[in-house]
Motif scaffolding. Sequence first.
Motif, PDB file in Angstrom:
ATOM      1  N   ILE A 115      47.169  20.197  65.998  1.00  0.00           N
ATOM      2  CA  ILE A 115      47.556  21.611  65.965  1.00  0.00           C
ATOM      3  C   ILE A 115      48.532  21.912  64.833  1.00  0.00           C
ATOM      4  CG2 ILE A 115      49.422  21.413  67.668  1.00  0.00           C
ATOM      5  CD1 ILE A 115      46.893  24.301  67.415  1.00  0.00           C
ATOM      6  N   VAL A 116      49.472  21.023  64.575  1.00  0.00           N
ATOM      7  CA  VAL A 116      50.492  21.306  63.554  1.00  0.00           C
ATOM      8  C   VAL A 116      49.884  21.311  62.155  1.00  0.00           C
ATOM      9  CG1 VAL A 116      52.579  20.410  62.453  1.00  0.00           C
ATOM     10  CG2 VAL A 116      52.429  20.519  64.932  1.00  0.00           C
ATOM     11  N   LEU A 117      49.108  20.294  61.814  1.00  0.00           N
ATOM     12  CA  LEU A 117      48.568  20.212  60.460  1.00  0.00           C
ATOM     13  C   LEU A 117      47.537  21.299  60.174  1.00  0.00           C
ATOM     14  CD1 LEU A 117      48.334  16.335  60.055  1.00  0.00           C
ATOM     15  CD2 LEU A 117      50.020  17.881  59.054  1.00  0.00           C
ATOM     16  N   THR A 118      46.678  21.609  61.162  1.00  0.00           N
ATOM     17  CA  THR A 118      45.706  22.680  60.927  1.00  0.00           C
ATOM     18  C   THR A 118      46.409  24.030  60.819  1.00  0.00           C
ATOM     19  OG1 THR A 118      45.251  22.845  63.306  1.00  0.00           O
ATOM     20  CG2 THR A 118      43.719  21.541  61.986  1.00  0.00           C
ATOM     21  N   CYS A 119      47.460  24.240  61.609  1.00  0.00           N
ATOM     22  CA  CYS A 119      48.191  25.509  61.501  1.00  0.00           C
ATOM     23  C   CYS A 119      48.956  25.600  60.194  1.00  0.00           C
ATOM     24  CB  CYS A 119      49.118  25.691  62.697  1.00  0.00           C
ATOM     25  SG  CYS A 119      48.215  26.153  64.187  1.00  0.00           S
ATOM     26  N   MET A 120      49.409  24.480  59.666  1.00  0.00           N
ATOM     27  CA  MET A 120      50.039  24.502  58.343  1.00  0.00           C
ATOM     28  C   MET A 120      49.019  24.913  57.277  1.00  0.00           C
ATOM     29  SD  MET A 120      52.545  21.165  58.468  1.00  0.00           S
ATOM     30  CE  MET A 120      52.913  21.220  56.727  1.00  0.00           C
ATOM     31  N   GLY A 121      47.824  24.350  57.366  1.00  0.00           N
ATOM     32  CA  GLY A 121      46.768  24.741  56.431  1.00  0.00           C
ATOM     33  C   GLY A 121      46.377  26.202  56.594  1.00  0.00           C
ATOM     34  N   ALA A 122      46.243  26.634  57.843  1.00  0.00           N
ATOM     35  CA  ALA A 122      45.873  28.029  58.103  1.00  0.00           C
ATOM     36  C   ALA A 122      46.956  28.988  57.622  1.00  0.00           C
ATOM     37  CB  ALA A 122      45.616  28.229  59.591  1.00  0.00           C
ATOM     38  N   SER A 123      48.213  28.630  57.830  1.00  0.00           N
ATOM     39  CA  SER A 123      49.290  29.533  57.407  1.00  0.00           C
ATOM     40  C   SER A 123      49.384  29.596  55.883  1.00  0.00           C
ATOM     41  CB  SER A 123      50.621  29.110  58.018  1.00  0.00           C
ATOM     42  OG  SER A 123      51.017  27.848  57.542  1.00  0.00           O
ATOM     43  N   TYR A 124      49.188  28.457  55.213  1.00  0.00           N
ATOM     44  CA  TYR A 124      49.205  28.472  53.757  1.00  0.00           C
ATOM     45  C   TYR A 124      48.053  29.326  53.230  1.00  0.00           C
ATOM     46  CZ  TYR A 124      49.142  27.088  48.877  1.00  0.00           C
ATOM     47  OH  TYR A 124      49.146  27.122  47.511  1.00  0.00           O
ATOM     48  N   GLY A 125      46.861  29.115  53.788  1.00  0.00           N
ATOM     49  CA  GLY A 125      45.696  29.892  53.356  1.00  0.00           C
ATOM     50  C   GLY A 125      45.877  31.376  53.600  1.00  0.00           C
ATOM     51  N   THR A 126      46.452  31.719  54.745  1.00  0.00           N
ATOM     52  CA  THR A 126      46.689  33.122  55.063  1.00  0.00           C
ATOM     53  C   THR A 126      47.721  33.732  54.119  1.00  0.00           C
ATOM     54  OG1 THR A 126      46.162  32.750  57.394  1.00  0.00           O
ATOM     55  CG2 THR A 126      47.473  34.694  56.878  1.00  0.00           C
ATOM     56  N   ALA A 127      48.815  33.016  53.906  1.00  0.00           N
ATOM     57  CA  ALA A 127      49.885  33.542  53.049  1.00  0.00           C
ATOM     58  C   ALA A 127      49.418  33.698  51.603  1.00  0.00           C
ATOM     59  CB  ALA A 127      51.102  32.630  53.112  1.00  0.00           C
ATOM     60  N   LYS A 128      48.794  32.664  51.076  1.00  0.00           N
ATOM     61  CA  LYS A 128      48.364  32.695  49.665  1.00  0.00           C
ATOM     62  C   LYS A 128      47.293  33.766  49.456  1.00  0.00           C
ATOM     63  CE  LYS A 128      48.259  30.222  45.671  1.00  0.00           C
ATOM     64  NZ  LYS A 128      49.066  30.796  44.623  1.00  0.00           N
ATOM     65  N   SER A 129      46.320  33.837  50.365  1.00  0.00           N
ATOM     66  CA  SER A 129      45.282  34.861  50.254  1.00  0.00           C
ATOM     67  C   SER A 129      45.861  36.252  50.476  1.00  0.00           C
ATOM     68  CB  SER A 129      44.181  34.615  51.280  1.00  0.00           C
ATOM     69  OG  SER A 129      43.524  33.412  51.028  1.00  0.00           O
ATOM     70  N   GLY A 130      46.801  36.355  51.397  1.00  0.00           N
ATOM     71  CA  GLY A 130      47.427  37.647  51.669  1.00  0.00           C
ATOM     72  C   GLY A 130      48.174  38.201  50.476  1.00  0.00           C
ATOM     73  N   VAL A 131      48.807  37.324  49.728  1.00  0.00           N
ATOM     74  CA  VAL A 131      49.489  37.757  48.506  1.00  0.00           C
ATOM     75  C   VAL A 131      48.470  38.301  47.509  1.00  0.00           C
ATOM     76  CG1 VAL A 131      50.771  36.907  46.484  1.00  0.00           C
ATOM     77  CG2 VAL A 131      51.474  36.248  48.782  1.00  0.00           C
ATOM     78  N   GLY A 132      47.328  37.610  47.405  1.00  0.00           N
ATOM     79  CA  GLY A 132      46.276  38.089  46.500  1.00  0.00           C
ATOM     80  C   GLY A 132      45.710  39.426  46.945  1.00  0.00           C
ATOM     81  N   VAL A 133      45.504  39.589  48.248  1.00  0.00           N
ATOM     82  CA  VAL A 133      44.978  40.853  48.775  1.00  0.00           C
ATOM     83  C   VAL A 133      45.971  41.987  48.508  1.00  0.00           C
ATOM     84  CG1 VAL A 133      44.344  42.091  50.884  1.00  0.00           C
ATOM     85  CG2 VAL A 133      43.522  39.771  50.516  1.00  0.00           C
ATOM     86  N   THR A 134      47.250  41.710  48.706  1.00  0.00           N
ATOM     87  CA  THR A 134      48.271  42.727  48.469  1.00  0.00           C
ATOM     88  C   THR A 134      48.329  43.119  46.995  1.00  0.00           C
ATOM     89  OG1 THR A 134      49.555  41.808  50.300  1.00  0.00           O
ATOM     90  CG2 THR A 134      50.711  43.269  48.782  1.00  0.00           C
ATOM     91  N   ALA A 135      48.303  42.136  46.120  1.00  0.00           N
ATOM     92  CA  ALA A 135      48.335  42.422  44.687  1.00  0.00           C
ATOM     93  C   ALA A 135      47.082  43.189  44.258  1.00  0.00           C
ATOM     94  CB  ALA A 135      48.463  41.127  43.892  1.00  0.00           C
ATOM     95  N   MET A 136      45.942  42.818  44.827  1.00  0.00           N
ATOM     96  CA  MET A 136      44.698  43.504  44.494  1.00  0.00           C
ATOM     97  C   MET A 136      44.706  44.927  45.043  1.00  0.00           C
ATOM     98  SD  MET A 136      41.550  44.490  45.947  1.00  0.00           S
ATOM     99  CE  MET A 136      41.875  43.777  47.505  1.00  0.00           C
ATOM    100  N   GLY A 137      45.329  45.123  46.208  1.00  0.00           N
ATOM    101  CA  GLY A 137      45.357  46.439  46.842  1.00  0.00           C
ATOM    102  C   GLY A 137      46.132  47.482  46.070  1.00  0.00           C
ATOM    103  N   VAL A 138      47.010  47.040  45.202  1.00  0.00           N
ATOM    104  CA  VAL A 138      47.750  47.988  44.367  1.00  0.00           C
ATOM    105  C   VAL A 138      46.797  48.684  43.395  1.00  0.00           C
ATOM    106  CG1 VAL A 138      49.541  48.173  42.582  1.00  0.00           C
ATOM    107  CG2 VAL A 138      49.898  46.715  44.575  1.00  0.00           C
ATOM    108  N   LEU A 139      45.890  47.915  42.821  1.00  0.00           N
ATOM    109  CA  LEU A 139      44.944  48.472  41.857  1.00  0.00           C
ATOM    110  C   LEU A 139      43.716  49.088  42.531  1.00  0.00           C
ATOM    111  CD1 LEU A 139      44.952  45.538  39.265  1.00  0.00           C
ATOM    112  CD2 LEU A 139      46.211  47.697  39.140  1.00  0.00           C
TER     113      LEU A 139
END
Length: 164
Positions: A25-49
Amino acid sequence: MADKITEACPVYAPFFGAMGCTAAIVLTCMGASYGTAKSGVGVTAMGVLRPDLIVKSIIPVVMAGIIGIYGLVVSVLISDGLQQAVPLYTSFVQFGAGLAVGLAGLAAGFAIGIVGDAGVRGTAQQPRLYVGMILILIFAEVLGLYGLIVALLMNSKATLNASC
């Protein structure tokens, strides 16, 4: 209880099963949280344009969240087999199953995060990149699925001919 403590079933054996449950549970959630955070930053940056593409671009975030579910499934299955007197073989297999899904999920989450971030930013500039991004995300997600399959197979063999 003391009569069940043997060389094949030492007192410390449950620790490894519990650590397998934790690692899943810990390692998969670390991967999921990294993927969510990194992708979320991209979505936010893209949403500006291109705010019209935000809903279409949250696919990487959803895919990253699925990685955590893989760890949850394996963690629940391992925890179902945890007991005070357990063969060392069983607990080592549970530990290996937890590491299999956990590390595969961690790797998949990293891949999804990096591809998702760059992919949604690129899609904002060139919409034809979307299909390619989705295909790459699928290949990244399947890495976590491989870990889930191996962990399920390992966990199903954990109690095979093992007793205290």
